[in-house]
Write an enzyme that holds these catalytic residues in place. Structure first.
Site, PDB file in Angstrom:
ATOM      1  N   CYS A  18       0.885  -0.862  -0.112  1.00  0.00           N
ATOM      2  CA  CYS A  18       0.177  -0.263  -0.220  1.00  0.00           C
ATOM      3  C   CYS A  18       1.044   1.498   0.073  1.00  0.00           C
ATOM      4  O   CYS A  18       0.481   2.135  -1.361  1.00  0.00           O
ATOM      5  CB  CYS A  18      -0.744  -0.105   1.207  1.00  0.00           C
ATOM      6  SG  CYS A  18      -0.458  -0.184   2.900  1.00  0.00           S
ATOM      7  N   HIS A  69      -2.379   1.533   7.031  1.00  0.00           N
ATOM      8  CA  HIS A  69      -2.864   0.970   5.895  1.00  0.00           C
ATOM      9  C   HIS A  69      -3.056   2.155   5.215  1.00  0.00           C
ATOM     10  O   HIS A  69      -3.501   3.204   5.806  1.00  0.00           O
ATOM     11  CB  HIS A  69      -4.138   0.362   5.601  1.00  0.00           C
ATOM     12  CG  HIS A  69      -4.596  -0.607   3.922  1.00  0.00           C
ATOM     13  ND1 HIS A  69      -3.399  -1.409   3.185  1.00  0.00           N
ATOM     14  CD2 HIS A  69      -5.617   0.273   3.224  1.00  0.00           C
ATOM     15  CE1 HIS A  69      -4.118  -1.231   1.761  1.00  0.00           C
ATOM     16  NE2 HIS A  69      -5.382  -0.421   2.035  1.00  0.00           N
ATOM     17  N   HIS A  81      -6.286   1.550  -4.221  1.00  0.00           N
ATOM     18  CA  HIS A  81      -5.058   1.269  -3.237  1.00  0.00           C
ATOM     19  C   HIS A  81      -4.399  -0.298  -3.232  1.00  0.00           C
ATOM     20  O   HIS A  81      -5.424  -0.395  -4.150  1.00  0.00           O
ATOM     21  CB  HIS A  81      -5.548   1.342  -1.712  1.00  0.00           C
ATOM     22  CG  HIS A  81      -6.611  -0.099  -1.616  1.00  0.00           C
ATOM     23  ND1 HIS A  81      -6.435  -0.682  -0.325  1.00  0.00           N
ATOM     24  CD2 HIS A  81      -7.847  -0.103  -2.290  1.00  0.00           C
ATOM     25  CE1 HIS A  81      -8.136  -1.795  -0.319  1.00  0.00           C
ATOM     26  NE2 HIS A  81      -8.296  -1.429  -2.065  1.00  0.00           N
TER      27      HIS A  81
END
Length: 113
Positions: A18, A69, A81
């Site tokens: 990510c 994240h 993402h």
């Protein structure tokens, strides 16, 4: 880059995690962005949830209580993402059951971040 496979530690089109995805995308536009989720969470300025716009970074607590994240906001409550689950870069909505309770906040980068 949608469809690019997830790769732990990845930061190029061969595979992204990510934060590597965020760093790569912004880097392609001449922006310097830190590498890790925790460093990215400290970059730029906080954005109120109702003020999020495309290009802002969205942070989530998916493993524990801190930021684990990161995603890039798009228009219409969507984001892009590189999640490890289902293993590829994809666009999702910031609605439903999974993401809203894990949302920690948003940051807006400046070109000097």
């Amino acid at each position: 880059l949608v469809g690019t496979p997830y790769r732990d530690g990845g930061a190029d089109p061969a595979g992204f995690d990510c934060s590597g995805f965020v760093q790569y995308v912004f880097g392609r536009h001449g922006w310097r962005v830190p590498r890790t989720v925790s460093e990215q969470f400290q970059a730029g300025s906080p954005v109120a949830p109702g003020e999020v716009r495309a290009g802002d970074l969205l942070f989530f607590a998916t493993l524990g209580s801190g930021p684990t994240h990161v995603a890039i906001a798009l228009a219409n409550h969507r984001f892009v993402h590189a999640p490890s689950g289902r293993g590829q870069v994809r666009v999702e909505r910031l609605e439903g059951r999974y993401w809203p309770p894990r949302f920690l906040g948003a940051r807006r980068l400046d070109n000097g971040s």
